[in-house]
Design a protein around this motif. Structure first.
Motif, short mmCIF file in Angstrom:
data_model
loop_
_atom_site.label_atom_id
_atom_site.label_comp_id
_atom_site.label_asym_id
_atom_site.label_seq_id
_atom_site.Cartn_x
_atom_site.Cartn_y
_atom_site.Cartn_z
N UNK A 198 9.39 2.18 6.54
CA UNK A 198 10.85 2.35 6.53
C UNK A 198 11.38 2.39 5.11
N UNK A 199 10.83 1.57 4.22
CA UNK A 199 11.28 1.57 2.83
C UNK A 199 10.99 2.91 2.16
N UNK A 200 9.84 3.53 2.49
CA UNK A 200 9.43 4.78 1.85
C UNK A 200 9.88 6.02 2.63
N UNK A 201 10.72 5.82 3.66
CA UNK A 201 11.26 6.92 4.47
C UNK A 201 10.14 7.74 5.12
N UNK A 211 11.89 1.63 13.75
CA UNK A 211 11.01 2.69 14.23
C UNK A 211 11.82 3.97 14.42
N UNK A 212 11.33 5.08 13.86
CA UNK A 212 12.06 6.34 13.99
C UNK A 212 12.10 6.82 15.43
N UNK A 221 0.83 -1.21 0.00
CA UNK A 221 0.00 0.00 0.00
C UNK A 221 0.87 1.26 0.00
N UNK A 222 1.98 1.23 0.71
CA UNK A 222 2.92 2.35 0.69
C UNK A 222 3.89 2.24 -0.48
N UNK A 223 4.45 1.06 -0.66
CA UNK A 223 5.54 0.90 -1.63
C UNK A 223 5.05 0.86 -3.08
#
Length: 273
Positions: free
Chosen positions: A197-200, A216-217, A159-161
């Motif tokens: 994490x992959x999409x920053x 996790x940031x 969904x993000x990537x």
């Protein structure tokens, strides 16, 4: 004698000219009376000034260590399920159950709340995640009260990537993901943690003793199961988000916005299949 007098005349003229220049320079350097403008300050200037402040939204006073203790944030899982990457956040163990160091939890939680307030101040999109069915309704409700999104169902990978293909349109991704728990189950991590994490995409995550905090940031070590602890997290993040939104409207000279009225803009919960 006459020659000396005439020779001094140019010097006299230069002195007069110099005095005139000094007077004009002093007049130009004199501060002019401030002109008050009714126009709001540029948002870019405001944002730069806000970023220089250590705790502009005063999130440090939202809770105390006693509040964390009363909400049972210090309870971890059993010793046998410990992830070694969580050892720095532990205080010890009691009757076979791990105990978090709440002083460290408080410091990490304040950093996370400050970051969430800054994202809300910049009008960012925030989404709450939770995979525990016991707390799903609570998380959805608090996200609605904060005027943001939530997702408490199964998360489909990509969904993000691969958003542009899945939604068949250019899709704006969230500016912040808040994970009230970072696990799909006891053993596997939430897929959205990896995708974010992959999409920053910045992430805030409550990490229990069996979790991996590396992706996790802003990890927040603490209990991610008890309804009392999850409710405390939700209330704190909701208040931090609203502090950012209120301050933005205040500095831009916009009229105050009631929280109940603001729900209509972004109070929708996204649900997976």
């Amino acid at each position: 004698m006459l020659r000396k007098t005439f020779n001094n005349l140019p010097r006299f003229g230069q002195l007069c000219a110099l005095q005139g220049r000094l007077q004009s320079t002093q007049a130009a350097a004199a501060p002019s009376p401030a002109v008050k403008s009714d126009e709001p300050e540029d948002i870019a200037v405001i944002e730069e000034r806000v970023l220089k402040h250590a705790d502009y939204f005063q999130v440090h006073n939202l809770f105390t260590v006693r509040d964390l203790f009363n909400a049972r944030v210090h309870y971890g899982h059993k010793e046998g399920s410990l992830d070694d990457r969580m050892r720095p956040y532990l205080y010890g163990s009691r009757l076979g159950h791990l105990i978090f160091d709440l002083d460290k939890t408080a410091a990490h939680l304040r950093d996370a709340l400050n970051f969430a307030a800054h994202i809300a101040f910049r009008d960012g999109i925030i989404i709450f995640f939770n995979r525990n069915a016991l707390n799903a309704h609570l998380v959805e409700q608090k996200a609605m009260e904060a005027g943001e999104f939530s997702h408490t169902r199964f998360w489909r990978g990509g969904i993000f990537t691969n958003a542009n293909v899945q939604f068949e349109a250019v899709t704006r991704l969230p500016d912040l993901c808040i994970f009230l728990n970072t696990q799909n189950n006891v053993l596997t991590q939430h897929t959205a943690v990896r995708d974010a994490a992959k999409m920053a995409i910045p992430t805030i995550g409550v990490v229990d003793t069996n979790c991996n905090p590396n992706l996790i940031t802003y990890p927040v070590p603490g209990n991610d199961d008890s309804p009392a602890a999850v409710e405390l997290y939700c209330n704190l993040f909701k208040e931090a988000i609203w502090r950012g939104k209120r301050k933005r409207r205040e500095l831009l000279g916009l009229p105050p916005l009631e929280e109940l009225h603001f729900k209509g803009d972004r109070s929708r919960s996204t649900k997976g299949n």
